[in-house]
Each structure stands twice: as C-alpha cells, then as structure tokens.
Design an enzyme around this catalytic site. Structure first.
Site, PDB file in Angstrom:
ATOM      1  N   ASP A  14       0.862  -1.185   0.000  1.00  0.00           N
ATOM      2  CA  ASP A  14       0.000   0.000   0.000  1.00  0.00           C
ATOM      3  C   ASP A  14       0.904   1.243   0.000  1.00  0.00           C
ATOM      4  OD1 ASP A  14      -2.242   1.785   0.603  1.00  0.00           O
ATOM      5  OD2 ASP A  14      -1.494   1.752   2.669  1.00  0.00           O
ATOM      6  N   PHE A  15       0.332   2.405  -0.311  1.00  0.00           N
ATOM      7  CA  PHE A  15       1.148   3.629  -0.343  1.00  0.00           C
ATOM      8  C   PHE A  15       0.959   4.469   0.922  1.00  0.00           C
ATOM      9  CE2 PHE A  15       2.019   8.064  -1.519  1.00  0.00           C
ATOM     10  CZ  PHE A  15       3.339   7.934  -1.925  1.00  0.00           C
ATOM     11  N   ASP A  16      -0.195   5.125   1.067  1.00  0.00           N
ATOM     12  CA  ASP A  16      -0.411   6.042   2.191  1.00  0.00           C
ATOM     13  C   ASP A  16      -0.417   5.290   3.519  1.00  0.00           C
ATOM     14  OD1 ASP A  16      -1.154   8.836   1.004  1.00  0.00           O
ATOM     15  OD2 ASP A  16      -2.221   7.385  -0.232  1.00  0.00           O
TER      16      ASP A  16
END
Length: 262
Positions: A14-16
């Site tokens: 995932d990023f955030d």
C-alpha cells in the site's frame, strides 16, 4: 512470521501510511526515503516481483513512485501500469457500471459534502470521504449517511485514517486488486509466495486473502489488527522488516542484489 519465503516472492505494498507517512495534506504525501531504497533493492532481483497498490488514481501513483521495474496499481487495482509502461484498465463493463453507481450515490455524497469540515475526493472508481476537519458534533449525521452508502447493493466502504473509502464497482477492493495483479504477473499464489503490507481496512481484507494462500502479511501502524500478520511501526520500520525478510530468502540472487546496493 515465517521469514523463509523463497525462492520467488511477489511483494505488494500500500502507499499512504505504508510506504509514505500520513500527512495532513494528502497532496504532499511522498515515498519515504528508506522505502524507496527498499523497493529498488527488491526490484533488482529476478526472483522478485514488486508492486505498489493504492486507492489513489493511477496517474497520481505514477507521479509519486518513480522506481523502475515496479507494477503500479491505482483505484485499488482496477487500473494497472506494468513495468514496461503498458496500462490496463478495468474494461468496458466496469466503465458502464461506474456511471450507474456514481449516479446512485451522488445525492448521498452531496449531502455528506454539506457537512462542515468534510471533504469529498472523487477518484472516479471510488470516493474518499475525508473528515479530519469535521466537528465531533457531526458524528451521528456522518455515520447515518455512511450507513446509507453501505446499504447500497455492490457498494463497499472501508475505513482509513480519518477517511472512508467508498468503492463503487465490484472488484474494486484491494483483495481483488491483488488477485488481478497475480494474473497480470503470471503468479500462482498457491505455489509462489505473496507478501502484502498495508495499514487500513481495505488492506486488511487483502492481507487475510494473502495469508489464506500461505503468504505473509505485514500490518503497518495500529489502525488494523490481522491475526498471524507481522506488525511494524511506520514506513521506516517496514523497510527494516522487509530487508530482514529478504535477507532470509534462500537464493543467490539476493546476495548479488545486496552486493550491488553496498
């Protein structure tokens, strides 16, 4: 957590809140320096496939993750850009369906947007409802409107950090996004290991699916709890944990990659 993953691994991040720290202004989110080094380290080995999967739009992710050889997924995996630059969308049926779903939920979202401090982020395939600046007094009204969204057939709502993600079409969750990635990468999760790292409810569903296939899950932060997943604190902790896992992988190519990064 079983660290012996080899010889091949598909790494999905995932990023955030996972590769990037949570920031008050989401437009200022950036790839953590240690996580960028970690992605480059993983991508150097032919034994690995590496992907970043976000609910952000694909163009947004392309601008934030400039790491060669990485699969980039937007809209929780409805859109993908392959390492060579080729883009793959969800298809005509999903295009038609999202128009119908958007029309159905628009009145509820319009009412939600009228609440002071609530911000609606339109990602076409999903809608993010940010309530960081909303008054606690609006909690009951927000909860009622979110329940109306949940009651809509085919709509899924996932909680994040002071935000809820409203998925508008089937196959829009990250669990479906990982399964699609496996097909695109020619990966067989029952025989080849998948490692997934994330920090919110949408990620939790994906982590549980990966664990059910014998893979490994990493929970970043304290917003979700998934049995049998490894836990780390923040992006820097994730980078250290992934290095530890990769260091235990039984193949000579990882040794070559480490020598190249020295």
């Amino acid at each position: 957590m079983n660290y012996l993953l080899g010889p091949r691994s598909l790494w999905v991040f995932d990023f955030d809140g996972t590769l990037s720290s949570i920031v008050p202004d989401r437009t200022k989110a950036h790839l953590h320096r240690e996580c960028e080094r970690m992605l480059r380290f993983l991508a150097r080995s032919p034994w690995n496939r590496v992907a970043v999967l976000s609910s952000r739009m694909l163009d947004d992710m392309v601008a934030r993750v400039a790491v060669p050889g990485v699969f980039l997924g937007g809209a929780s995996g409805l859109e993908w850009m392959l390492p060579g630059g080729h883009r793959i969308g969800p298809g005509a049926a999903s295009e038609a369906l999202v128009v119908e779903k958007r029309r159905a939920v628009f009145p509820i979202l319009k009412e939600m947007a009228s609440i002071p401090g609530v911000e609606i982020e339109d990602k076409r395939w999903s809608i993010a409802v940010h309530y960081r600046n909303a008054s606690p007094r609006s909690f009951r009204r927000r909860t009622t409107l979110l329940q109306r969204l949940r009651d809509r057939t085919g709509i899924k709502v996932y909680r994040g950090h002071e935000v809820v993600e409203v998925q508008l079409v089937r196959g829009g969750g990250k669990s479906s996004g990982v399964r699609r990635l496996c097909r695109l990468a020619g990966w067989e999760p029952a025989r080849e290991r998948v490692v997934y790292a994330g920090d919110d409810e949408n990620d939790a569903v994906a982590i549980r699916w990966v664990l059910s296939k014998g893979g490994a899950g990493i929970v970043v932060g304290n917003r979700i709890a998934v049995p049998n997943a490894h836990h780390v604190e923040g992006p820097a902790g994730l980078a250290r944990a992934v290095r530890e896992i990769a260091d235990a992988a039984p193949n000579r190519d990882m040794e070559n990659a480490r020598e190249g990064s020295a």
